[in-house]
Design a protein around this motif. Structure first.
Motif, PDB file in Angstrom:
ATOM      1  N   MET A  18      23.932  28.123  34.975  1.00  0.00           N
ATOM      2  CA  MET A  18      22.953  28.573  35.971  1.00  0.00           C
ATOM      3  C   MET A  18      23.699  29.647  36.863  1.00  0.00           C
ATOM      4  O   MET A  18      25.083  29.425  37.224  1.00  0.00           O
ATOM      5  CB  MET A  18      22.594  27.702  36.822  1.00  0.00           C
ATOM      6  CG  MET A  18      21.518  26.809  36.317  1.00  0.00           C
ATOM      7  SD  MET A  18      20.924  25.425  37.231  1.00  0.00           S
ATOM      8  CE  MET A  18      22.211  24.260  37.502  1.00  0.00           C
TER       9      MET A  18
ATOM     10  N   ASP B 157      19.477  31.073  40.122  1.00  0.00           N
ATOM     11  CA  ASP B 157      18.992  29.731  39.518  1.00  0.00           C
ATOM     12  C   ASP B 157      19.364  28.948  40.783  1.00  0.00           C
ATOM     13  O   ASP B 157      18.253  28.041  40.975  1.00  0.00           O
ATOM     14  CB  ASP B 157      19.456  29.450  38.390  1.00  0.00           C
ATOM     15  CG  ASP B 157      19.251  30.306  37.064  1.00  0.00           C
ATOM     16  OD1 ASP B 157      18.017  30.909  37.053  1.00  0.00           O
ATOM     17  OD2 ASP B 157      19.984  30.784  36.179  1.00  0.00           O
TER      18      ASP B 157
ATOM     19  N   PRO C  77      10.832  38.318  37.793  1.00  0.00           N
ATOM     20  CA  PRO C  77      11.943  37.708  37.328  1.00  0.00           C
ATOM     21  C   PRO C  77      12.155  36.332  37.899  1.00  0.00           C
ATOM     22  O   PRO C  77      12.583  35.312  37.315  1.00  0.00           O
ATOM     23  CB  PRO C  77      13.225  38.485  37.831  1.00  0.00           C
ATOM     24  CG  PRO C  77      12.531  39.769  38.167  1.00  0.00           C
ATOM     25  CD  PRO C  77      11.116  39.615  38.522  1.00  0.00           C
ATOM     26  N   THR C  78      11.795  36.148  39.117  1.00  0.00           N
ATOM     27  CA  THR C  78      11.893  34.731  39.811  1.00  0.00           C
ATOM     28  C   THR C  78      10.911  33.714  38.885  1.00  0.00           C
ATOM     29  O   THR C  78      11.284  32.454  38.748  1.00  0.00           O
ATOM     30  CB  THR C  78      11.313  34.951  41.356  1.00  0.00           C
ATOM     31  OG1 THR C  78      12.182  35.504  41.822  1.00  0.00           O
ATOM     32  CG2 THR C  78      11.344  33.442  41.920  1.00  0.00           C
TER      33      THR C  78
ATOM     34  N   ARG D 251      12.609  32.770  35.538  1.00  0.00           N
ATOM     35  CA  ARG D 251      13.988  31.948  35.899  1.00  0.00           C
ATOM     36  C   ARG D 251      13.196  30.560  36.217  1.00  0.00           C
ATOM     37  O   ARG D 251      13.695  29.600  35.710  1.00  0.00           O
ATOM     38  CB  ARG D 251      14.739  32.439  36.982  1.00  0.00           C
ATOM     39  CG  ARG D 251      15.518  33.698  36.731  1.00  0.00           C
ATOM     40  CD  ARG D 251      16.210  34.236  37.894  1.00  0.00           C
ATOM     41  NE  ARG D 251      17.263  35.370  37.745  1.00  0.00           N
ATOM     42  CZ  ARG D 251      18.364  34.930  37.534  1.00  0.00           C
ATOM     43  NH1 ARG D 251      18.856  33.533  37.307  1.00  0.00           N
ATOM     44  NH2 ARG D 251      19.027  36.021  37.136  1.00  0.00           N
TER      45      ARG D 251
ATOM     46  N   HIS E  27      12.163  29.310  33.000  1.00  0.00           N
ATOM     47  CA  HIS E  27      13.148  28.729  32.091  1.00  0.00           C
ATOM     48  C   HIS E  27      13.908  27.343  32.640  1.00  0.00           C
ATOM     49  O   HIS E  27      14.188  26.462  31.743  1.00  0.00           O
ATOM     50  CB  HIS E  27      14.387  29.839  32.144  1.00  0.00           C
ATOM     51  CG  HIS E  27      15.636  29.534  31.617  1.00  0.00           C
ATOM     52  ND1 HIS E  27      15.762  29.215  30.191  1.00  0.00           N
ATOM     53  CD2 HIS E  27      16.840  29.096  32.112  1.00  0.00           C
ATOM     54  CE1 HIS E  27      16.951  29.008  30.213  1.00  0.00           C
ATOM     55  NE2 HIS E  27      17.749  28.847  31.115  1.00  0.00           N
ATOM     56  N   LEU E  28      13.872  27.371  34.044  1.00  0.00           N
ATOM     57  CA  LEU E  28      14.500  25.941  34.707  1.00  0.00           C
ATOM     58  C   LEU E  28      13.605  24.947  34.201  1.00  0.00           C
ATOM     59  O   LEU E  28      14.185  23.856  33.916  1.00  0.00           O
ATOM     60  CB  LEU E  28      14.809  26.210  36.119  1.00  0.00           C
ATOM     61  CG  LEU E  28      15.858  27.062  36.513  1.00  0.00           C
ATOM     62  CD1 LEU E  28      15.652  27.218  38.161  1.00  0.00           C
ATOM     63  CD2 LEU E  28      17.235  26.494  36.154  1.00  0.00           C
TER      64      LEU E  28
END
Length: 154
Positions: free
Chosen positions: A8, A12, A40-41, A44, A47-48
């Protein structure tokens, strides 16, 4: 088996810091706070979630307003610590809603439980009827919390 840690970066970590305090924040506001644009936020964030770092979202409840002001920490010693006994205890402890947390310890006792009830009489009932009846419990020792100075997630 423990989960694998993921890499991260500061963005992240910023997302996690903001979400741990304000889980219902909009993606637009989250993006503004961490200094990235919305797309992009959101990528992310997904993805998290997919990586299992974010395991869910929930409401934070005020236990005092719910009449659950009594907190006790219970040291539990087992009579048997073979894997089958540990698994039996681990499974059974989930059936006691008053147990907020259960940690296996490397200590002179085997488990530490955080138990929340309305008062000492209710705690005594839960201890006597439920916790002491868990598989392989040989003894318990209770520590009553007088005040919670800090409670938070990660």
């Amino acid at each position: 088996m423990p989960s694998k840690q993921i890499e991260m970066d500061r963005f992240d970590k910023a997302i996690l810091r903001v979400l741990s305090a304000e889980g219902r924040i909009s993606a637009t506001e989250l993006a503004r706070r961490i200094g990235l644009s919305k797309s992009p936020t959101q990528a992310r964030l997904k993805h998290l979630e997919d990586a299992g770092v974010i395991t869910g979202y929930r409401a934070q409840l005020d236990p005092i307003k719910m009449g659950l002001s009594h907190v006790a920490f219970v040291e539990v010693r087992l009579s048997d610590t073979r894997e089958s006994a540990l698994q039996a205890f681990n499974k059974a402890v989930f059936a006691i809603p008053e147990v907020e947390q259960c940690h296996m310890m490397a200590s002179r006792f085997d488990y530490l439980l955080k138990v929340r009830t309305g008062d000492i009489q209710e705690y005594r009932r839960v201890l006597g009827e439920r916790i002491s009846a868990l598989p392989h419990v040989s003894s318990t020792s209770t520590h009553v919390a007088m005040e919670s100075v800090k409670e938070s997630g990660v």
